[in-house]
Design a protein around this motif. Sequence first.
Motif, PDB file in Angstrom:
ATOM      1  N   PHE A   1       0.825  -1.202   0.000  1.00 22.10           N
ATOM      2  CA  PHE A   1       0.000   0.000   0.000  1.00 22.10           C
ATOM      3  C   PHE A   1       0.864   1.258   0.000  1.00 22.10           C
ATOM      4  N   LEU A   2       0.322   2.325  -0.578  1.00 21.71           N
ATOM      5  CA  LEU A   2       0.947   3.649  -0.537  1.00 21.71           C
ATOM      6  C   LEU A   2      -0.085   4.669  -0.076  1.00 21.71           C
ATOM      7  N   ARG A   3       0.382   5.667   0.685  1.00 23.79           N
ATOM      8  CA  ARG A   3      -0.465   6.829   0.946  1.00 23.79           C
ATOM      9  C   ARG A   3       0.085   7.992   0.146  1.00 23.79           C
ATOM     10  N   LEU A   4      -0.778   8.589  -0.672  1.00 25.77           N
ATOM     11  CA  LEU A   4      -0.389   9.728  -1.502  1.00 25.77           C
ATOM     12  C   LEU A   4      -1.166  10.949  -1.027  1.00 25.77           C
ATOM     13  N   SER A   5      -0.441  11.994  -0.643  1.00 23.68           N
ATOM     14  CA  SER A   5      -1.067  13.211  -0.129  1.00 23.68           C
ATOM     15  C   SER A   5      -0.964  14.327  -1.168  1.00 23.68           C
ATOM     16  N   PHE A   6      -2.046  15.103  -1.295  1.00 28.06           N
ATOM     17  CA  PHE A   6      -2.027  16.274  -2.180  1.00 28.06           C
ATOM     18  C   PHE A   6      -2.025  17.573  -1.374  1.00 28.06           C
ATOM     19  N   ALA A   7      -1.694  17.477  -0.065  1.00 24.86           N
ATOM     20  CA  ALA A   7      -1.789  18.645   0.817  1.00 24.86           C
ATOM     21  C   ALA A   7      -0.808  19.757   0.446  1.00 24.86           C
ATOM     22  N   SER A   8       0.409  19.394   0.064  1.00 28.33           N
ATOM     23  CA  SER A   8       1.443  20.421  -0.088  1.00 28.33           C
ATOM     24  C   SER A   8       1.934  20.599  -1.518  1.00 28.33           C
ATOM     25  N   CYS A   9       1.257  20.002  -2.495  1.00 28.03           N
ATOM     26  CA  CYS A   9       1.686  20.115  -3.899  1.00 28.03           C
ATOM     27  C   CYS A   9       0.650  20.888  -4.711  1.00 28.03           C
ATOM     28  N   ASP A  10       1.122  21.808  -5.537  1.00 21.04           N
ATOM     29  CA  ASP A  10       0.182  22.490  -6.422  1.00 21.04           C
ATOM     30  C   ASP A  10      -0.143  21.584  -7.615  1.00 21.04           C
ATOM     31  N   VAL A  11      -1.035  22.044  -8.466  1.00 19.61           N
ATOM     32  CA  VAL A  11      -1.529  21.216  -9.565  1.00 19.61           C
ATOM     33  C   VAL A  11      -0.398  20.792 -10.497  1.00 19.61           C
ATOM     34  N   GLN A  12       0.520  21.704 -10.796  1.00 24.30           N
ATOM     35  CA  GLN A  12       1.632  21.383 -11.691  1.00 24.30           C
ATOM     36  C   GLN A  12       2.536  20.310 -11.076  1.00 24.30           C
ATOM     37  N   GLU A  13       2.780  20.414  -9.776  1.00 24.27           N
ATOM     38  CA  GLU A  13       3.610  19.404  -9.111  1.00 24.27           C
ATOM     39  C   GLU A  13       2.906  18.049  -9.089  1.00 24.27           C
ATOM     40  N   ILE A  14       1.610  18.065  -8.911  1.00 26.29           N
ATOM     41  CA  ILE A  14       0.868  16.802  -8.934  1.00 26.29           C
ATOM     42  C   ILE A  14       0.992  16.140 -10.302  1.00 26.29           C
ATOM     43  N   GLU A  15       0.895  16.928 -11.363  1.00 28.22           N
ATOM     44  CA  GLU A  15       1.051  16.378 -12.717  1.00 28.22           C
ATOM     45  C   GLU A  15       2.425  15.732 -12.875  1.00 28.22           C
ATOM     46  N   LYS A  16       3.477  16.417 -12.406  1.00 27.01           N
ATOM     47  CA  LYS A  16       4.833  15.877 -12.506  1.00 27.01           C
ATOM     48  C   LYS A  16       4.972  14.611 -11.666  1.00 27.01           C
ATOM     49  N   GLY A  17       4.370  14.628 -10.454  1.00 30.68           N
ATOM     50  CA  GLY A  17       4.438  13.458  -9.592  1.00 30.68           C
ATOM     51  C   GLY A  17       3.742  12.258 -10.199  1.00 30.68           C
ATOM     52  N   ILE A  18       2.609  12.476 -10.817  1.00 32.04           N
ATOM     53  CA  ILE A  18       1.883  11.378 -11.480  1.00 32.04           C
ATOM     54  C   ILE A  18       2.714  10.803 -12.615  1.00 32.04           C
ATOM     55  N   GLU A  19       3.409  11.662 -13.346  1.00 29.50           N
ATOM     56  CA  GLU A  19       4.260  11.191 -14.436  1.00 29.50           C
ATOM     57  C   GLU A  19       5.392  10.320 -13.898  1.00 29.50           C
ATOM     58  N   ILE A  20       5.963  10.697 -12.734  1.00 30.13           N
ATOM     59  CA  ILE A  20       7.005   9.861 -12.120  1.00 30.13           C
ATOM     60  C   ILE A  20       6.427   8.516 -11.704  1.00 30.13           C
TER      61      ILE A  20
END
Length: 477
Positions: A439-458
């Motif tokens: 399992f993984l816990r993924l938080s969107f608390a401290s990332c803006d939309v652009q960072e979330i896009e980059k994180g999803i790509e990783i």
Amino acid sequence: MNKIVIDRNKETPIYLQLYSQLKRFIENGSLPPGYKLPTIRSMAKELGVNIITVVNAYRLLEENGYVYTRVGSGTYVCEGIQRDRDLIEDIELSEHREIPVKKGTINFASSSLNPELFPVDEFAELINRVLKRDRGYAFEYQDSRGYKPLRESILKFVRLYGIETGVENIQVISGGQQGIDVVSKALINFGDTIVVERPTYSWALASFQSRGADILEVNLNKDGIDIEDLEDKLKKFKPKFIYVMPNFHNPTGILYSDEKKEKLVGLAEKYETYVLEDDFASELSFTETASLPLKAFDKYDRVIYLKSFSKVHMPGLRLGFIIAPEKLVSSFLKAKYVTDLTTSGLMQRAFDLYLRENIWKKHIEEVKGVMRERFEKMKEGLTQLESYFEFDIPKGGFYYWVKLKDNWKAVDFYQKCLERGLLVVPGDMFFGIKKEDNFLRLSFASCDVQEIEKGIEILRQVLSEGQNENETYLPII
């Protein structure tokens, strides 16, 4: 080997007592890597217990990665236990921004909002007003129960969420973690049983275990805790309390149904125990329906309501409160007093104005707008990766809880992501007894939309490249 003590007067099963003590000896190094445990027969004879008892304890150790068995040879302590514990401690600290993360790393681990979202200007003005009004009195020690005008403001605040109580039941605390520690000090004696959800908040587990509590886990269903399993454990073990996060649970994001909340309160009354409700994000609902706290369903004065203002307002504020059942008020006050005497008077006075003048409402609406946008962006990205993940869509809070497919181990996945500049949280750390490593816990608390896009790509890159079982990864934070 260290002396093992079995207490037959305790209601905790003997195999769990044996498991807990062996686990501690392994974790503190008393039983080093490669150490061969006594045979099942010799251990049973030495302790005067049934062979099945030792079999169950050894099996639990093996399931949780503490020992391994060689057929025809025996049971041995695993290598790397301390390394894995150090890694988990690093991840826990990074979640609270307590250790540095390499610049440019995308942080899907942190539960803290971006500093840009904090109501800094409003709070600065409130602090200045308090200093002009109260001058040096703002720095005096406050009543250990808390600044009375603030407790009166909290009373009005909780009534908006269906909670009826009195000022005398409100105990101001220095953040949610202190609240957990205060309850632990007041209620837990060595060897007491505490029931927690499976999975649960790792720092709460640490607090309970530091007081010598025996932990029992109850599985979560999609609408909350498994009531049948819970009642079975309440009958057998008579725990001191049940620790739950009914609204936007950490780490799963689960929201309890109203029916389940009512049943939980009913069970607490039936079996004469308490429920510790940890409410850190109930304001962050992404639906039109209000999510009432468990305390709003408490007909019997069985719910200890713990509310932190830190997560949603300002993490460094370290401010929250407990609403105590009548019988526990004095116990919590004593525990608070010996912990830090009192919470910052200046912060209490400023936060009183923050609540009293309804400034908090504007802040919550702004944060909900930002969080909703991030929530939707992460949902969009994870949906594109559904062939690799299993996950449910939360109705609020900060987290997605995802289950990895294709035999991925979460700690290995964490390492591969970190090498590419993405920090995630392996789910292992949220389980107290039998670990689950996919399992993984993924938080969107401290990332803006652009960072979330980059994180999803990783995430996509790591998943598409797969894993090499021959590689070994070491913690680098």
